[in-house]
Write a protein that holds these residues in place. Structure first.
Motif, PDB file in Angstrom:
ATOM      1  N   ASP A 131       0.561  -1.355   0.306  1.00 40.07           N
ATOM      2  CA  ASP A 131      -0.106   0.105  -0.129  1.00 40.07           C
ATOM      3  C   ASP A 131       1.343   1.152  -0.140  1.00 40.07           C
ATOM      4  O   ASP A 131       0.884   2.141  -1.026  1.00 40.07           O
ATOM      5  N   THR A 137       1.541   0.369  -4.652  1.00 40.55           N
ATOM      6  CA  THR A 137       0.976  -0.751  -5.952  1.00 40.55           C
ATOM      7  C   THR A 137      -0.610  -0.883  -5.861  1.00 40.55           C
ATOM      8  O   THR A 137      -1.187  -0.321  -4.451  1.00 40.55           O
ATOM      9  N   PRO A 154      -4.517  -0.946  -5.433  1.00 37.26           N
ATOM     10  CA  PRO A 154      -5.379  -1.243  -4.132  1.00 37.26           C
ATOM     11  C   PRO A 154      -5.654  -2.371  -4.532  1.00 37.26           C
ATOM     12  O   PRO A 154      -6.165  -2.593  -5.930  1.00 37.26           O
ATOM     13  N   GLU A 155      -6.261  -3.881  -3.663  1.00 38.45           N
ATOM     14  CA  GLU A 155      -6.839  -4.266  -3.629  1.00 38.45           C
ATOM     15  C   GLU A 155      -7.908  -4.969  -3.049  1.00 38.45           C
ATOM     16  O   GLU A 155      -7.084  -3.777  -1.217  1.00 38.45           O
ATOM     17  N   ASP A 156      -8.707  -5.079  -2.620  1.00 38.14           N
ATOM     18  CA  ASP A 156      -9.766  -5.109  -0.993  1.00 38.14           C
ATOM     19  C   ASP A 156     -10.244  -6.658  -1.754  1.00 38.14           C
ATOM     20  O   ASP A 156     -11.531  -6.548  -1.989  1.00 38.14           O
ATOM     21  N   ARG A 200      -6.159  -7.074  -0.554  1.00 37.85           N
ATOM     22  CA  ARG A 200      -5.039  -7.563  -1.401  1.00 37.85           C
ATOM     23  C   ARG A 200      -4.805  -9.467  -1.099  1.00 37.85           C
ATOM     24  O   ARG A 200      -4.854 -10.421  -0.103  1.00 37.85           O
ATOM     25  N   PHE A 201      -4.272  -9.461  -2.538  1.00 40.96           N
ATOM     26  CA  PHE A 201      -4.029 -11.183  -2.768  1.00 40.96           C
ATOM     27  C   PHE A 201      -2.847 -11.528  -1.462  1.00 40.96           C
ATOM     28  O   PHE A 201      -2.390 -12.614  -1.150  1.00 40.96           O
ATOM     29  N   ASP A 208      -1.632 -10.579   1.873  1.00 38.47           N
ATOM     30  CA  ASP A 208      -0.821  -9.418   3.391  1.00 38.47           C
ATOM     31  C   ASP A 208       0.154  -9.603   4.093  1.00 38.47           C
ATOM     32  O   ASP A 208       0.742  -8.239   4.336  1.00 38.47           O
ATOM     33  N   PHE A 212       1.680 -10.171  -5.733  1.00 37.24           N
ATOM     34  CA  PHE A 212       1.160 -11.864  -6.361  1.00 37.24           C
ATOM     35  C   PHE A 212       1.839 -13.100  -5.882  1.00 37.24           C
ATOM     36  O   PHE A 212       1.750 -14.480  -6.590  1.00 37.24           O
TER      37      PHE A 212
END
Length: 117
Positions: A73, A77, A79-81, A83-84, A86, A109
């Protein structure tokens, strides 16, 4: 020879050391997990001190917990919610008094680790 523990975190997606990544060390005894230390990586992706120095070294089972999501974060990079990746726990054993080096190669990833030197 006394044993000790170090790490090095490299951001393989960006091609640079992972600066500012929080790492926690735990001792594992059976089902008991005891927090020993929290450190943050420097601009070279290493900690400023040994994670487990010679004077505190003991053989046994340990766990390093790398807080990859917060680092990703902060590094910009996308963001994903959620994250793959964490929180990455790596459990390992230290069976003799020697230098144990547990590096982490990190991308958003995937990751890899090994016993380094």
């Amino acid at each position: 020879m006394s044993g000790y523990l170090t790490t090095h975190v490299l951001d393989t997606a960006r091609g640079c050391p992972a600066e500012g990544l929080m790492i926690e060390l735990f001792a594992i005894e059976g089902e008991t997990r005891t927090h020993l230390k929290t450190l943050v990586t420097n601009d070279d992706g290493r900690t400023d001190e040994q994670i487990l120095p010679a004077e505190k070294f003991s053989t046994g089972t340990y766990e390093l917990v790398f807080h990859a999501g917060a680092y990703l974060d902060a590094s910009g990079t996308p963001p994903e919610d959620p994250r793959f990746l964490d929180v990455i726990p790596i459990r390992f054993g230290m069976s003799e008094a020697s230098h144990y080096h547990v590096p982490l190669l990190l991308s958003p990833f995937g990751y890899a680790t090994y016993r380094g030197s």
